[in-house]
Structure formats: structure tokens, C-alpha cells
Design a protein around this motif. Structure first.
Motif, PDB file in Angstrom:
ATOM      1  N   GLN A   1       0.831  -1.213   0.000  1.00 18.45           N
ATOM      2  CA  GLN A   1       0.000   0.000   0.000  1.00 18.45           C
ATOM      3  C   GLN A   1       0.861   1.257   0.000  1.00 18.45           C
ATOM      4  O   GLN A   1       0.611   2.196  -0.777  1.00 18.45           O
TER       5      GLN A   1
ATOM      6  N   GLN B   1      -9.941  -5.484  -0.208  1.00 14.31           N
ATOM      7  CA  GLN B   1     -10.508  -4.222  -0.671  1.00 14.31           C
ATOM      8  C   GLN B   1     -11.090  -3.387   0.468  1.00 14.31           C
ATOM      9  O   GLN B   1     -11.326  -2.189   0.298  1.00 14.31           O
TER      10      GLN B   1
ATOM     11  N   PHE C   1     -11.809   0.338  -0.989  1.00 19.41           N
ATOM     12  CA  PHE C   1     -11.077   0.721  -2.193  1.00 19.41           C
ATOM     13  C   PHE C   1     -11.930   0.325  -3.397  1.00 19.41           C
ATOM     14  O   PHE C   1     -11.883  -0.804  -3.885  1.00 19.41           O
TER      15      PHE C   1
ATOM     16  N   TYR D   1      -4.525  -4.517  -3.070  1.00 21.32           N
ATOM     17  CA  TYR D   1      -5.975  -4.345  -3.053  1.00 21.32           C
ATOM     18  C   TYR D   1      -6.759  -5.447  -3.760  1.00 21.32           C
ATOM     19  O   TYR D   1      -7.977  -5.540  -3.558  1.00 21.32           O
TER      20      TYR D   1
END
Length: 511
Positions: A166, A191, A232, A187
Motif C-alpha cells: 500500500q 478491498q 477501495f 488491493y
């Protein structure tokens, strides 16, 4: 599954009965603290651990249970103090040092956090969790080079360290091919990321994305007061909207329409069907891009918005801007912020060359907004919370491209005094005419959270540089600029009130 004979069916009740029957016992209190922690009763766990430590101050199990429960309650300073005691009693224990570093980071003590995490890595060089945590802290402090090094090291130890992926996705240059690799690694497998606040905190479903398009939320939705459920949405899975954790409201943190991803089916369905309030609805954000501002704010009294044209390099419309603009013009890549790759082009050739550097660019009329009295440029920022304007800062500098930390504010006490006046009494600083114009801008934007950068022309009109939802708000740690923090506190309190009112959790949001 049958309960073992030596374990009560209700361990909490069993340990409490044992304490009543046999009197207070540090060992039993420590065991009770662990069970209470495991059941999510963090306040009870702290109380039981306290009782255990009164009877046995060196009980490491009680101490680490107390530290962990304090962390869960977001009492990070107290948690750090417990982890420090443990680190002294058990030197070189990487797990304890990671706990200490994490607590320091959440308590806003990055130097101490980095020192503890460096000790953890020294004690256990193969600990990927320590390296990833170090990278995260360095990223939060703005030390990108150190953060990238730590995250890359973490991934050599454990390629599945999601936090490291990330941070690398956010830190590496947008044109670095590794960015897509790290985004996917982070991701595609996860998520929804929950950042838990205190047990009774309002839960905010945050719509976010992997691109650098998001409103910074560290101070707007601090962990001490809110639980963030970050979704996300550019990686949303089919039917994922049916599996979202319970939440009190939705906050769309994607503030840059140029970088907003297409909404996938589960996100659109959630927005259509939710009975929760939605702050900064994505549909509204899409309408507020730079090229839309002249028309959106057009006709507002005392508001001047320079003409803006969006051009696309691959459509060979680089010269469309010539029809609508006169030199000089400002050229900026779409999706860029903070003056990155911004060019003031005095000639057609300079403008054409700048446009050719990015797939999409905005061309904006240049206004000379220097003050006649001192020749300086003034760029004000106000934040709109629930359509009310709050002063945030004033940068004053000799160059037309004014950014706070390069404007020389630290070397100019008179400029800081002028900023302090604006923060204390904006109507006195810029006049009632400009304040009324800002109120009209807030109403026309019609966003729950946004802001505008502007100057005030000699005749009192407001010259708008930009108006959008990506505006950063943060308190100052440098004593020289501490005068700004009262205005910051007012903005953050307004955000708290808005969320409390919209979510129906009035009284639940507190400092």
C-alpha cells in the motif's frame, strides 16, 4: 464442541466467581484480563490488568494485556508507557518493540516510533512486520526515501506484506511501472480495510481508491474518535456491497474528479440503496473539475474565475486553447496538485511544449494578483464544512506560484502576523464583500467538505485559483506556527458536528 473439564463454560463468570470465593489473586486477575480482552471488553480488561499489576507489578502477561487493551481503546500514550516498561524488562523482544513503535506512532510521536521499530529490526532482522511498520511511519512523516527503502526490505522478507505494498503504491512516482504491481498486490486480495476507533465510536464507510485522489483523513476522521471502514472501490468485488461492515454514514474521500475511478456495480448499488447519509457524493464530485469552475461559479457576485480549457494530447487538440485564451497562460497536468509540473507559459511555443508533457492538461488564464502596496502575492485558503467557510491559512510570497512552505513565511514575522489576523478575524482581513463571495461559492459548490484557494483583488472581488474537495487540514507541530491551531481546531470541530448530526450520533463524537 464440548468444553474441557478444566475450563468453565463462561470463563469470565468462572474467574469472577473464583475471585469472590478465594479472594483477590494477581494470577486470576491476569487470566480474567486476557479473557475480557478476547471478548472485546477492553475497559474491563484494563481494570482486571490493573488489579493484577497491583498485586504483581512485574507480571508481563498482565502488562501486555493492558497495553493491548489500551491500544484498542485508542489510549495510545498509556499503551506506549506499558510497552516501554515491557521493552525495558524484556530487551530485544521484537514483538514488544513493534507494539511500542506502533503505539508511539498513533500517539503522534514519530521519532520515538522510528527508534523503537529500528530496535525491533536490529533485534530481529528478518521481521517483515517491523520493516513494514517502519515504512508506514516514515511515510506519515514525509520521509519518502526512507519509507520506500523500509517497505522494499519488508517485501524481500515477506512478499505478502499488504501495508508495504500500500505504501509503495502511494509513494512511488505515478509513471513507475511498479505502482500498478503494488496496487494490485495490496488491493486485489483486500478491498476493505478497517481502522478501528474506540468501541463506541461512529463508524464511517470511506469510499477511497488506490490513486492519489483522496482527501487526507488522518485529522478529519482521527482514530481516537472514529472507526474508518475504507473501501477501495476501484477494486470492489461483485456483491461486495452486501458484505460491508455496519456503518453510520458514508464519506466519499475521492476528491479529485480527474483521478476518480469508474464506479463498479456494487458501489453504484450501495449509493443507490443505502439508507445512510452520503457526504461528498461521487456524482457531485465528478461535476466539479477545473474546467467546470468558470461556468459553475459564473454569475456569482464579486467572484472572478479565470477561463480554463482541458486539452488532450492524444486527440491532437493541443491548440484548442488558443481560441479561448490570451498569453500568458498556466498549464498544469490533469490530476496534479501542489504546483507539481505547473508552468506559466509566456509564448505559444512554451504552452505547446508544456501541454505535450502530459496526456491531459488544463490551460488557465493567468492573472497578475500582486498587491500594489508591497508587490507580494497573497493566497488565502478557506475550508467549507457543511457549506460554511472557515479560514485555514494565508501564504504570502514574492512569486506568483505561492506555496506555504516555500513562500518564506518562517522568515517573515509581519507575514505571519497578517495570517494570524486573517485566521482570527477573516471579515476584517479581507472585507465583508469577499466573505459574502466565499459564502456564495460554498453554496454553489454544494459539497459537505471542500475548500478554495483564492486571492482578493484591489477592488475587493475574490479571484478563485481552485475549489475542490481535496483540501488538506492538519494541526501544526512547529511552535512558530502554533497560532494556526486554533483555526484548525474550529474546522475539525465543525467536521465532528456535521458527522454527529448527519449520523444521528450526537454526543458520540468527542475529543
Amino acid at each position: 464442541m464440548p468444553v474441557p473439564e478444566n475450563q468453565p463454560a463462561d470463563p469470565v463468570r468462572g474467574y469472577r466467581a473464583l475471585l469472590v470465593a478465594e479472594g483477590d489473586s494477581a494470577v486470576v486477575q491476569a487470566l480474567l484480563a486476557q479473557v475480557l480482552y478476547d471478548t472485546g471488553d477492553y475497559t474491563g480488561a484494563v481494570a482486571a490488568a490493573d488489579a493484577a499489576l497491583r498485586g504483581h507489578p512485574t507480571d508481563g502477561v498482565a502488562r501486555i494485556t493492558r497495553a493491548s487493551a489500551l491500544n484498542a481503546l485508542c489510549r495510545f500514550e498509556a499503551a506506549a508507557a506499558d510497552f516501554a516498561v515491557l521493552a525495558k524488562a524484556h530487551p530485544g523482544r521484537a514483538a514488544i518493540l513493534i507494539g511500542l513503535g506502533t503505539a508511539y506512532a498513533e500517539a503522534g510521536q514519530p521519532r520515538e516510533a522510528i527508534a523503537a521499530l529500528m530496535q525491533a529490526i536490529a533485534a530481529e532482522p528478518g521481521n517483515a512486520e517491523a520493516a513494514a511498520a517502519l515504512g508506514a511511519v516514515c511515510a506519515r512523516t514525509g520521509n519518502a526515501a526512507a519509507a520506500i527503502t523500509a517497505c522494499r526490505y519488508a517485501l524481500t522478507l515477506d512478499p505478502d506484506q499488504v501495508i508495504a505494498h500500500q505504501n509503495l503504491a502511494a509513494l512511488l512516482a505515478a509513471d513507475d511501472p511498479a505502482v500498478a504491481v503494488h496496487r494490485d498486490a495490496a488491493y486485489r486480495r483486500k478491498q476493505i480495510v478497517t481502522i478501528a476507533g474506540p468501541p463506541a465510536a461512529p463508524a464511517v464507510l470511506v469510499l477511497t481508491c488506490a490513486a492519489a485522489a483522496n482527501i487526507p483523513l488522518d485529522h478529519l476522521l482521527p482514530r481516537r474518535r472514529f472507526t474508518q471502514i475504507r473501501w477501495f472501490i476501484d477494486y470492489a468485488c461483485p456483491d461486495q456491497d452486501r458484505e460491508l461492515p455496519p456503518h453510520d454514514l458514508v464519506f466519499n474521500a475521492i476528491g479529485d474528479p480527474d483521478l476518480m475511478p469508474d464506479l463498479r456495480a456494487p458501489v453504484e448499488r450501495m449509493l443507490r440503496e443505502t439508507d445512510r447519509p452520503v457526504l461528498n457524493h461521487p456524482a457531485r464530485i465528478r461535476d466539479i473539475h477545473r474546467a467546470a469552475l468558470p461556468e459553475l461559479l459564473g454569475g456569482l457576485p464579486d467572484v472572478v474565475v479565470p477561463q480554463v480549457t482541458r486539452v488532450a494530447r492524444d486527440r491532437h487538440d493541443e491548440n484548442l486553447w488558443l481560441v479561448a485564451h490570451c498569453l500568458p497562460v498556466i498549464v498544469r497536468p490533469a490530476g496534479s496538485h501542489g504546483g507539481e509540473n505547473l508552468v506559466c507559459a509566456a509564448t505559444e511555443a512554451e504552452a505547446t511544449a508544456a501541454i505535450a508533457r502530459a496526456p491531459h492538461s488544463y490551460v488557465t488564464d493567468f492573472y497578475d494578483y500582486r498587491a500594489a502596496a508591497d508587490g507580494l502575492h497573497r493566497k488565502y485558503r478557506v475550508i467549507f464544512v457543511d457549506r460554511v467557510a472557515y479560514p485555514y491559512h494565508l501564504a504570502i510570497g514574492p512569486d506568483w506560484l505561492v506555496h506555504y512552505w516555500t513562500a518564506g513565511m518562517a522568515e517573515a514575522p509581519a507575514r505571519r502576523a497578517e495570517e494570524a489576523l486573517f485566521l482570527r478575524d477573516p471579515a476584517r482581513a479581507i472585507g465583508a464583500r469577499a466573505m459574502a463571495a466565499l459564502g456564495a461559492i460554498a453554496a454553489r459548490l454544494d459539497l459537505d467538505y471542500a475548500g478554495t484557494d483564492f486571492s482578493v483583488l484591489p477592488d475587493g472581488r475574490v479571484l478563485v485559483f481552485e475549489a475542490n474537495a481535496t483540501m488538506l487540514v492538519h494541526p501544526e507541530t512547529d511552535a512558530m506556527f502554533a497560532y494556526k491551531n486554533e483555526a484548525v481546531a474550529v474546522i475539525l470541530a465543525a467536521v465532528d458536528r456535521m458527522i454527529a448530526q448527519r449520523s444521528g450520533r450526537i454526543g458520540s463524537v468527542s475529543g
